[in-house]
Motif scaffolding. Structure first.
Motif, short mmCIF file in Angstrom:
data_model
loop_
_atom_site.label_atom_id
_atom_site.label_comp_id
_atom_site.label_asym_id
_atom_site.label_seq_id
_atom_site.Cartn_x
_atom_site.Cartn_y
_atom_site.Cartn_z
N ARG B 37 -30.25 -95.63 44.52
CA ARG B 37 -29.15 -95.94 43.61
C ARG B 37 -27.89 -95.28 44.16
O ARG B 37 -27.91 -94.13 44.62
CB ARG B 37 -29.41 -95.43 42.20
N GLN B 38 -26.82 -96.01 44.05
CA GLN B 38 -25.52 -95.51 44.46
C GLN B 38 -24.59 -95.63 43.26
O GLN B 38 -24.22 -96.73 42.87
CB GLN B 38 -24.98 -96.30 45.65
N ALA B 39 -24.22 -94.50 42.69
CA ALA B 39 -23.25 -94.52 41.61
C ALA B 39 -21.87 -94.78 42.20
O ALA B 39 -21.65 -94.57 43.40
CB ALA B 39 -23.27 -93.19 40.86
N ALA B 40 -20.96 -95.25 41.39
CA ALA B 40 -19.63 -95.64 41.87
C ALA B 40 -18.97 -94.51 42.65
O ALA B 40 -18.83 -93.39 42.16
CB ALA B 40 -18.74 -96.04 40.68
N GLY B 41 -18.60 -94.83 43.90
CA GLY B 41 -17.92 -93.85 44.73
C GLY B 41 -18.75 -92.68 45.19
O GLY B 41 -18.23 -91.68 45.64
N ARG B 42 -20.06 -92.83 45.07
CA ARG B 42 -20.93 -91.71 45.42
C ARG B 42 -21.86 -92.09 46.57
O ARG B 42 -21.88 -93.21 47.05
CB ARG B 42 -21.77 -91.34 44.20
N GLY B 43 -22.67 -91.10 46.97
CA GLY B 43 -23.64 -91.34 48.02
C GLY B 43 -24.89 -92.01 47.48
O GLY B 43 -24.94 -92.44 46.33
#
Lengths: 116, 118
Positions: B37-43
């Motif tokens: 999973r990639q949260a918005a603007g994250r790794g």
């Protein structure tokens, strides 16, 4: 603990400039792999390169080159003569061997903006 | 050649609704499969991995579950979605390594599913 640090959150360059993306890793293992992935705006991660811990030879592929230095635990990525199509988020990742793990530790990514 | 598919590409779901995301791989057998999973603007955060049919390992406690009913099919599910489940979900595969499912080989990612929970 294993860790990958990409200290550059965002980089902006003008087209045709060279740009280097930094990646610093931490691991206790002697056998490990390092990777770079590109994530364009579409979202899919595109594999760029894989390097094992026993091969410190630098690699060049077209405009892309990678500098692996175990002494500084770094695996930096340079794009020569950048183009607008290079605009993307770039991730560095570490995968370890001897500990029996199979998962990647990703850095937080560097957003590269290449301006025309 | 190998290809990896994910669907749907985009999904908007209300809080409390169920979820099912599907990932299939073609052109290879016995792959290791992964959900990130990639949260918005994250790794990227590894959620689950699987080294074989019915074998699922969870990396972080969460509201999601995974299943592998067939060799090349990997499903991500939830009974009741939370707002915090919003994100970009990526499936990946890699060749099976040696030993007990150890895989050092390159992971290849699918196109992803963008989930918005409202």
């Amino acid at each position: 603990a294993q860790k990958v640090t990409q200290a550059q959150t965002e980089i902006s360059v003008v087209e045709k400039e060279d740009v280097t993306l930094d990646c610093v890793y931490e691991t206790r293992d002697t056998t490990y792999y390092l990777f770079w992935y590109k994530q364009p705006p579409s979202g899919e991660l595109v594999f760029l390169i894989r390097r094992n811990s026993f091969d410190e030879q630098n690699e060049i592929s077209g405009r892309y080159s990678w500098n692996f230095q175990k002494s500084t635990s770094s695996f930096n990525f340079t794009i020569t003569a950048s183009q607008v199509v290079d605009s993307a988020v770039y991730f560095c990742a570490l995968s370890e061997g001897t500990s029996g793990t199979y998962k990647y530790i990703f850095g937080t990514g560097t957003r590269l903006k290449v301006l025309a | 050649s190998q290809t990896i598919h994910q669907w749907p590409a985009t999904l908007v779901q209300p809080v409390g609704s169920p979820l099912s995301l599907e990932c299939t791989v073609e052109g290879t057998s016995n792959p290791n499969l992964y959900w990130y999973r990639q949260a918005a603007g994250r790794g990227l955060q590894l959620l689950f991995y699987s080294v074989g049919i019915g074998q699922i390992s969870s990396e972080v406690p969460q509201n999601l579950s995974a299943s592998r009913p067939q060799d090349r099919q990997f499903i991500l599910s939830s009974k009741k979605l939370l707002l915090s489940d919003s994100g970009f979900y990526l499936c990946a595969w890699s060749k099976r390594g040696w030993g007990a499912g150890v895989s050092l080989d390159t992971q290849y990612f699918g196109p992803g599913t963008r989930l918005t929970v409202l």
